[in-house]
Design a protein around this motif. Structure first.
Motif, mmCIF file in Angstrom:
data_model
loop_
_atom_site.group_PDB
_atom_site.id
_atom_site.type_symbol
_atom_site.label_atom_id
_atom_site.label_comp_id
_atom_site.label_asym_id
_atom_site.label_seq_id
_atom_site.Cartn_x
_atom_site.Cartn_y
_atom_site.Cartn_z
ATOM 1 N N PHE A 1 -1.621 -6.418 -0.819
ATOM 2 C CA PHE A 1 -1.649 -5.671 -2.072
ATOM 3 C C PHE A 1 -2.084 -6.559 -3.234
ATOM 4 O O PHE A 1 -1.728 -7.743 -3.295
ATOM 5 N N LEU B 1 -4.081 3.945 -0.163
ATOM 6 C CA LEU B 1 -3.196 4.344 0.938
ATOM 7 C C LEU B 1 -2.935 5.849 0.985
ATOM 8 O O LEU B 1 -2.067 6.308 1.720
ATOM 9 N N LEU C 1 -4.096 4.198 6.366
ATOM 10 C CA LEU C 1 -5.303 3.401 6.172
ATOM 11 C C LEU C 1 -6.516 4.303 6.333
ATOM 12 O O LEU C 1 -6.571 5.117 7.258
ATOM 13 N N LEU D 1 -0.458 -5.520 5.505
ATOM 14 C CA LEU D 1 -1.029 -4.937 4.291
ATOM 15 C C LEU D 1 -1.056 -5.996 3.200
ATOM 16 O O LEU D 1 -0.094 -6.745 3.019
ATOM 17 N N THR E 1 -6.047 -2.326 -1.697
ATOM 18 C CA THR E 1 -5.252 -2.803 -0.565
ATOM 19 C C THR E 1 -6.135 -3.194 0.622
ATOM 20 O O THR E 1 -7.017 -2.434 1.032
ATOM 21 N N TRP F 1 2.626 -8.679 0.112
ATOM 22 C CA TRP F 1 2.315 -8.480 1.518
ATOM 23 C C TRP F 1 3.366 -7.605 2.187
ATOM 24 O O TRP F 1 4.533 -7.587 1.775
ATOM 25 N N SER G 1 -8.729 -0.637 2.771
ATOM 26 C CA SER G 1 -8.437 0.771 2.965
ATOM 27 C C SER G 1 -9.020 1.594 1.826
ATOM 28 O O SER G 1 -8.720 1.340 0.662
ATOM 29 N N LEU H 1 0.597 4.994 8.874
ATOM 30 C CA LEU H 1 1.443 3.802 8.849
ATOM 31 C C LEU H 1 2.921 4.165 8.808
ATOM 32 O O LEU H 1 3.301 5.236 8.334
ATOM 33 N N PHE I 1 -6.152 -4.852 4.766
ATOM 34 C CA PHE I 1 -5.319 -4.793 5.970
ATOM 35 C C PHE I 1 -5.883 -5.731 7.022
ATOM 36 O O PHE I 1 -7.067 -6.085 7.008
#
Length: 329
Positions: A180, A97, A13, A178, A281, A310, A276, A35, A283
């Motif tokens: 997406f 990411l 992140l 996360l 994405t 997710w 991020s 991560l 978070f």
């Protein structure tokens, strides 16, 4: 001599820049987190010619990028032989990411091991053009955890990647959700360069304000495992940096779908959330996995667009892993 090597690393992140002004001679400065998922896993062995293959679920674009990085490293180091690489897992590209940096470092490290080049991650990043604004991905590859870098020198046109200033173990019981969006990629490449060139000068007073939040709130909150205070600091970063990038992204967050999810999380009092890097994405960080799963079930019932997906993961407090060495005499 190493005959083969497997390298496993993961996404990160990027929670925000804290000095986009650069008036003290360094610009950007960032805070980020390694991560446990999603992962990049590749194996490599020496070969007479360059060969890159991948599992069926790995995009052709990943194969092409790792082929390019391999050739860059081999040419730069005057290696007359080559490598054969197989990619079994990949971090989603252009998702915010840090997939590009992890691909470059994993590939370069594998070649370095095979040919005994003793390259550092910083050297590989420089050779492959990574880490021009943020050093978080490089430090995540080396060490994992919560990372703070010091930005790059503004006086040098080709300065080294930003140095790491601080690294902390991140509470592994804190669960990370996360979010997406498969409908659109994050800003990257030439579009990213144009964005930074066209944005107005970031206010110096606001840069000072954000630096204070990182130094005097985020970092001590993490040491004391205070998720609420840590989240408050990240929210300040996300709000101001997101609004600064609004003309490029079209909103505080790049994805309309992810933005709606994050607005919902804010409304119900989730302490730490954001986008991020350039996204798309998103978070959110919860005190434990049970809380994350409960919120995820609620979000799934509310947000049913098929482009959303997710993943619940946690922080990775170690660097890349190197496995399955075959040593020949």
């Amino acid at each position: 001599m190493t005959a083969s090597v497997e390298v496993s690393t993961s996404g990160r992140l990027h929670m925000g820049f804290f000095d986009l002004h650069g008036g003290l001679g360094r610009k950007f400065g960032s805070i980020g987190l390694s991560l446990t998922e999603p992962n990049l896993v590749l194996s490599a062995k020496r070969s007479k010619s360059l060969q890159v293959s991948a599992a069926s679920n790995v995009p052709e674009s990943v194969i092409a990028r790792i082929s390019k990085v391999s050739q860059q490293i081999l040419s730069a180091m005057n290696i007359t032989e080559s490598v054969e690489i197989n990619i079994s897992e990949a971090v989603p590209e252009h998702s915010g990411l840090g997939s590009g940096t992890q691909m470059a470092l994993a590939t370069g490290s594998a070649i370095s091991h095979l040919y005994q080049l003793n390259l550092t991650s910083m050297q590989i990043a420089t050779l492959t053009g990574r880490g021009r604004r943020s050093g978080v991905g490089i430090s995540a590859f080396d060490y994992g955890g919560l990372l703070v870098d010091g930005g790059r020198a503004v006086s040098a046109s080709h300065s080294s990647p930003p140095p790491m200033l601080a690294r902390y173990d991140f509470p592994e019981e804190w669960a990370i959700l996360l979010i997406f969006d498969a409908s659109e990629p994050g800003i990257h490449g030439e579009q990213e360069k144009v964005a930074f060139n066209e944005l107005p000068t970031f206010p110096e007073s606001l840069a000072a304000h954000l630096c204070r939040h990182v130094l005097m709130q985020a970092m001590p909150a993490l040491v004391e495992r205070d998720l609420i205070a840590f989240g408050q600091s990240i929210q300040v970063l996300q709000q101001h940096v997101g609004d600064y990038f609004l003309p490029v992204q079209g909103g505080r967050y790049a994805s309309r779908l992810v933005s709606a999810v994050l607005e919902r999380l804010e409304a119900i009092g989730v302490p730490c959330f954001g986008q991020s890097s350039w996204g798309p994405t998103g978070f959110a960080i919860f005190a434990n996995k049970n809380q994350a799963e409960q919120h995820l079930q609620q979000l799934k019932s509310t947000f049913t667009d098929s482009a959303l997906s997710w993943k619940i993961c946690s922080a990775c407090n170690h660097g890349a892993k190197f496995n399955k060495f075959d040593v020949t005499v």
